[in-house]
Design a protein around this motif. Sequence first.
Motif, PDB file in Angstrom:
ATOM      1  N   PRO A  46       0.671  -1.256  -0.067  1.00  0.00           N
ATOM      2  CA  PRO A  46       0.149   0.031   0.077  1.00  0.00           C
ATOM      3  C   PRO A  46       0.825   1.256  -0.066  1.00  0.00           C
ATOM      4  CG  PRO A  46      -0.078  -0.862   2.132  1.00  0.00           C
ATOM      5  CD  PRO A  46       0.722  -2.094   1.373  1.00  0.00           C
ATOM      6  N   THR A  47       1.512   1.574  -1.133  1.00  0.00           N
ATOM      7  CA  THR A  47       2.232   2.717  -1.212  1.00  0.00           C
ATOM      8  C   THR A  47       1.482   3.514  -2.384  1.00  0.00           C
ATOM      9  OG1 THR A  47       4.068   1.482  -2.462  1.00  0.00           O
ATOM     10  CG2 THR A  47       4.397   1.551  -0.147  1.00  0.00           C
ATOM     11  N   ILE A  48       2.239   4.509  -2.863  1.00  0.00           N
ATOM     12  CA  ILE A  48       2.047   5.347  -4.059  1.00  0.00           C
ATOM     13  C   ILE A  48       2.815   4.607  -5.271  1.00  0.00           C
ATOM     14  CG2 ILE A  48       2.740   7.554  -5.489  1.00  0.00           C
ATOM     15  CD1 ILE A  48       0.506   7.920  -3.347  1.00  0.00           C
ATOM     16  N   ALA A  49       4.071   3.999  -4.888  1.00  0.00           N
ATOM     17  CA  ALA A  49       4.596   3.237  -6.134  1.00  0.00           C
ATOM     18  C   ALA A  49       3.803   2.092  -6.522  1.00  0.00           C
ATOM     19  CB  ALA A  49       5.973   2.826  -5.490  1.00  0.00           C
ATOM     20  N   ARG A  50       3.166   1.372  -5.632  1.00  0.00           N
ATOM     21  CA  ARG A  50       2.271   0.299  -6.103  1.00  0.00           C
ATOM     22  C   ARG A  50       0.920   0.621  -6.871  1.00  0.00           C
ATOM     23  NH1 ARG A  50       1.674  -4.369  -8.703  1.00  0.00           N
ATOM     24  NH2 ARG A  50      -0.475  -5.210  -7.892  1.00  0.00           N
ATOM     25  N   LEU A  51       0.507   1.951  -6.146  1.00  0.00           N
ATOM     26  CA  LEU A  51      -0.797   2.324  -6.625  1.00  0.00           C
ATOM     27  C   LEU A  51      -0.414   2.914  -8.216  1.00  0.00           C
ATOM     28  CD1 LEU A  51      -3.775   2.962  -5.758  1.00  0.00           C
ATOM     29  CD2 LEU A  51      -2.907   5.244  -5.410  1.00  0.00           C
ATOM     30  N   ASN A  52       0.820   3.491  -8.515  1.00  0.00           N
ATOM     31  CA  ASN A  52       1.051   3.765  -9.696  1.00  0.00           C
ATOM     32  C   ASN A  52       1.067   2.597 -10.862  1.00  0.00           C
ATOM     33  OD1 ASN A  52       1.256   6.524  -9.189  1.00  0.00           O
ATOM     34  ND2 ASN A  52       3.855   6.303  -9.097  1.00  0.00           N
ATOM     35  N   GLU A  53       1.348   1.510 -10.197  1.00  0.00           N
ATOM     36  CA  GLU A  53       1.544   0.609 -11.089  1.00  0.00           C
ATOM     37  C   GLU A  53       0.145  -0.218 -11.385  1.00  0.00           C
ATOM     38  OE1 GLU A  53       3.620  -2.605  -8.991  1.00  0.00           O
ATOM     39  OE2 GLU A  53       5.448  -1.469  -8.884  1.00  0.00           O
ATOM     40  N   VAL A  54      -0.731  -0.107 -10.374  1.00  0.00           N
ATOM     41  CA  VAL A  54      -2.214  -0.472 -10.743  1.00  0.00           C
ATOM     42  C   VAL A  54      -3.040   0.278 -11.448  1.00  0.00           C
ATOM     43  CG1 VAL A  54      -4.396  -1.120  -9.298  1.00  0.00           C
ATOM     44  CG2 VAL A  54      -2.388  -1.707  -8.503  1.00  0.00           C
ATOM     45  N   GLU A  55      -2.681   1.651 -11.301  1.00  0.00           N
ATOM     46  CA  GLU A  55      -3.061   2.615 -12.153  1.00  0.00           C
ATOM     47  C   GLU A  55      -2.796   2.317 -13.712  1.00  0.00           C
ATOM     48  OE1 GLU A  55      -2.967   7.509 -13.078  1.00  0.00           O
ATOM     49  OE2 GLU A  55      -3.546   6.773 -10.998  1.00  0.00           O
ATOM     50  N   ARG A  56      -1.578   1.916 -13.885  1.00  0.00           N
ATOM     51  CA  ARG A  56      -1.193   1.779 -15.345  1.00  0.00           C
ATOM     52  C   ARG A  56      -1.795   0.754 -15.925  1.00  0.00           C
ATOM     53  NH1 ARG A  56       3.952   3.592 -13.571  1.00  0.00           N
ATOM     54  NH2 ARG A  56       4.438   1.617 -12.729  1.00  0.00           N
ATOM     55  N   ILE A  57      -2.411  -0.282 -14.994  1.00  0.00           N
ATOM     56  CA  ILE A  57      -3.132  -1.510 -15.685  1.00  0.00           C
ATOM     57  C   ILE A  57      -4.751  -0.828 -15.940  1.00  0.00           C
ATOM     58  CG2 ILE A  57      -4.299  -3.516 -15.010  1.00  0.00           C
ATOM     59  CD1 ILE A  57      -1.977  -4.269 -13.188  1.00  0.00           C
ATOM     60  N   TRP A  58      -5.093  -0.143 -15.094  1.00  0.00           N
ATOM     61  CA  TRP A  58      -6.638   0.485 -15.359  1.00  0.00           C
ATOM     62  C   TRP A  58      -6.675   1.400 -16.522  1.00  0.00           C
ATOM     63  CZ3 TRP A  58     -11.306   0.210 -14.010  1.00  0.00           C
ATOM     64  CH2 TRP A  58     -11.642  -0.602 -12.815  1.00  0.00           C
ATOM     65  N   ARG A  59      -5.512   2.259 -16.854  1.00  0.00           N
ATOM     66  CA  ARG A  59      -5.402   3.029 -18.100  1.00  0.00           C
ATOM     67  C   ARG A  59      -5.298   2.007 -19.293  1.00  0.00           C
ATOM     68  NH1 ARG A  59      -4.980   8.391 -17.303  1.00  0.00           N
ATOM     69  NH2 ARG A  59      -4.595   9.167 -15.193  1.00  0.00           N
ATOM     70  N   THR A  60      -5.023   1.059 -19.206  1.00  0.00           N
ATOM     71  CA  THR A  60      -4.802   0.233 -20.393  1.00  0.00           C
ATOM     72  C   THR A  60      -6.056  -0.891 -20.619  1.00  0.00           C
ATOM     73  OG1 THR A  60      -3.505  -1.601 -19.480  1.00  0.00           O
ATOM     74  CG2 THR A  60      -2.337   0.323 -20.404  1.00  0.00           C
ATOM     75  N   LEU A  61      -6.999  -0.807 -19.588  1.00  0.00           N
ATOM     76  CA  LEU A  61      -8.332  -1.751 -19.809  1.00  0.00           C
ATOM     77  C   LEU A  61      -9.063  -1.598 -20.851  1.00  0.00           C
ATOM     78  CD1 LEU A  61      -9.183  -2.559 -16.122  1.00  0.00           C
ATOM     79  CD2 LEU A  61      -7.806  -4.174 -17.629  1.00  0.00           C
ATOM     80  N   ASP A  62      -9.561  -2.616 -21.316  1.00  0.00           N
ATOM     81  CA  ASP A  62     -10.521  -2.659 -22.344  1.00  0.00           C
ATOM     82  C   ASP A  62     -11.627  -3.689 -22.137  1.00  0.00           C
ATOM     83  OD1 ASP A  62     -11.585  -3.382 -25.402  1.00  0.00           O
ATOM     84  OD2 ASP A  62     -11.425  -1.422 -25.181  1.00  0.00           O
ATOM     85  N   ARG A  63     -12.640  -3.389 -22.622  1.00  0.00           N
ATOM     86  CA  ARG A  63     -13.939  -4.410 -22.255  1.00  0.00           C
ATOM     87  C   ARG A  63     -13.279  -5.736 -22.287  1.00  0.00           C
ATOM     88  NH1 ARG A  63     -19.987  -3.906 -24.455  1.00  0.00           N
ATOM     89  NH2 ARG A  63     -19.545  -1.738 -23.586  1.00  0.00           N
ATOM     90  N   LYS A  64     -12.557  -6.095 -23.497  1.00  0.00           N
ATOM     91  CA  LYS A  64     -12.084  -7.436 -23.811  1.00  0.00           C
ATOM     92  C   LYS A  64     -11.199  -7.975 -22.775  1.00  0.00           C
ATOM     93  CE  LYS A  64      -8.046  -6.310 -26.614  1.00  0.00           C
ATOM     94  NZ  LYS A  64      -8.070  -4.899 -26.326  1.00  0.00           N
ATOM     95  N   ASP A  65     -10.595  -7.096 -22.068  1.00  0.00           N
ATOM     96  CA  ASP A  65      -9.648  -7.501 -20.898  1.00  0.00           C
ATOM     97  C   ASP A  65     -10.247  -8.054 -19.878  1.00  0.00           C
ATOM     98  OD1 ASP A  65      -7.285  -6.706 -22.171  1.00  0.00           O
ATOM     99  OD2 ASP A  65      -7.741  -4.670 -21.963  1.00  0.00           O
ATOM    100  N   VAL A  66     -11.563  -7.764 -19.705  1.00  0.00           N
ATOM    101  CA  VAL A  66     -12.308  -8.335 -18.420  1.00  0.00           C
ATOM    102  C   VAL A  66     -13.437  -9.397 -19.113  1.00  0.00           C
ATOM    103  CG1 VAL A  66     -14.030  -7.809 -16.671  1.00  0.00           C
ATOM    104  CG2 VAL A  66     -12.439  -6.182 -17.270  1.00  0.00           C
ATOM    105  N   PHE A  67     -14.194  -9.077 -20.060  1.00  0.00           N
ATOM    106  CA  PHE A  67     -15.279  -9.872 -20.745  1.00  0.00           C
ATOM    107  C   PHE A  67     -14.734 -10.851 -21.870  1.00  0.00           C
ATOM    108  CE2 PHE A  67     -17.067  -6.262 -18.497  1.00  0.00           C
ATOM    109  CZ  PHE A  67     -18.137  -6.953 -18.030  1.00  0.00           C
ATOM    110  N   GLY A  68     -13.646 -10.559 -22.400  1.00  0.00           N
ATOM    111  CA  GLY A  68     -13.337 -11.247 -23.727  1.00  0.00           C
ATOM    112  C   GLY A  68     -14.425 -11.667 -24.652  1.00  0.00           C
ATOM    113  N   GLY A  69     -14.264 -12.794 -25.379  1.00  0.00           N
ATOM    114  CA  GLY A  69     -15.455 -13.131 -26.322  1.00  0.00           C
ATOM    115  C   GLY A  69     -15.804 -12.438 -27.337  1.00  0.00           C
ATOM    116  N   ASN A  70     -17.036 -12.791 -28.068  1.00  0.00           N
ATOM    117  CA  ASN A  70     -17.394 -11.963 -29.067  1.00  0.00           C
ATOM    118  C   ASN A  70     -18.979 -12.250 -29.302  1.00  0.00           C
ATOM    119  OD1 ASN A  70     -17.921 -14.471 -30.520  1.00  0.00           O
ATOM    120  ND2 ASN A  70     -15.555 -14.301 -30.803  1.00  0.00           N
ATOM    121  N   ARG A  71     -19.836 -11.833 -30.063  1.00  0.00           N
ATOM    122  CA  ARG A  71     -21.134 -11.951 -30.256  1.00  0.00           C
ATOM    123  C   ARG A  71     -21.527 -13.429 -30.700  1.00  0.00           C
ATOM    124  NH1 ARG A  71     -24.117  -7.514 -30.473  1.00  0.00           N
ATOM    125  NH2 ARG A  71     -23.120  -5.355 -30.859  1.00  0.00           N
ATOM    126  N   ARG A  72     -20.486 -14.209 -31.412  1.00  0.00           N
ATOM    127  CA  ARG A  72     -20.707 -15.573 -31.564  1.00  0.00           C
ATOM    128  C   ARG A  72     -20.638 -16.410 -30.425  1.00  0.00           C
ATOM    129  NH1 ARG A  72     -17.482 -19.093 -36.005  1.00  0.00           N
ATOM    130  NH2 ARG A  72     -18.599 -21.056 -35.822  1.00  0.00           N
TER     131      ARG A  72
END
Length: 271
Positions: A46-72
Amino acid sequence: MLSGGGSLGAVQIGALRALFEAGVKPDLFVGCSVGALNAAAVAIDPTIARLNEVERIWRTLDRKDVFGGNRRMLATHFLRGDDHLYEPDALRALVRRAVPVADLADTAVACHIVTTDLRTGAPCWWTTGDPVAVLTASACLPAVFPPVPLGGSLHVDGGVTCPVPTDRALDLGAVRTWVVDVTGGSMGRRDERMTALDVLLLSFAITRSQLDAGSDERPGQRVARLPRLDLDRHELRDFTKTPMLLDQGYTAMSELVARELTAVPLPRAAT
């Protein structure tokens, strides 16, 4: 205390930054669904340094990174009558990336995660165990992802029974509990274009927002709640607004911290 709320979990990362910058050091984290993922990811260090790492993950997230898949794939699951619409592979990969520990007990500060036992209908709490299994279960939206086997039962999203688990922190003796509740904004599409999945997710979001009536403070304990942000129609699978959500969480928590610490100075390290 970090609630569920899908993509609105970005607000929590901004809020945590404001807390850390103000010198608030957490004794423990309590989390549900996306809040569980954020809690475990930051509890590792629980430090700013670790928070920076987690924020970088959030900034790159897209729907497919959580749900994956497709309409088919969605159509296939629906036509087969499966108990879920999405495979959990993408979500599990995200958990591995965000929480690189072998056991929840390996975090630097305690992390309490809630899931819902599908057989008993009761909330279950976890402080140890495989992070991938526990965190995937806590974020397992019913019918969206398959139930997760844990402890001899099947588990789904903790938000079904305990979307804003403030009482857990109070029961654990927290002197001051900072509550970052993002359950109320992810209502999403509400018009004639709604699909069956839209209706499901909207209904679940409404249920979560109504379940939390607000926990009362107890003698010697204080609850500091981040005001719910006005994010009307923001849908929990929409990750396009993450930078804005990070900023809004930071700003709102900075204002809360200024008021809170001026009015009631901390007697010791905060929770």
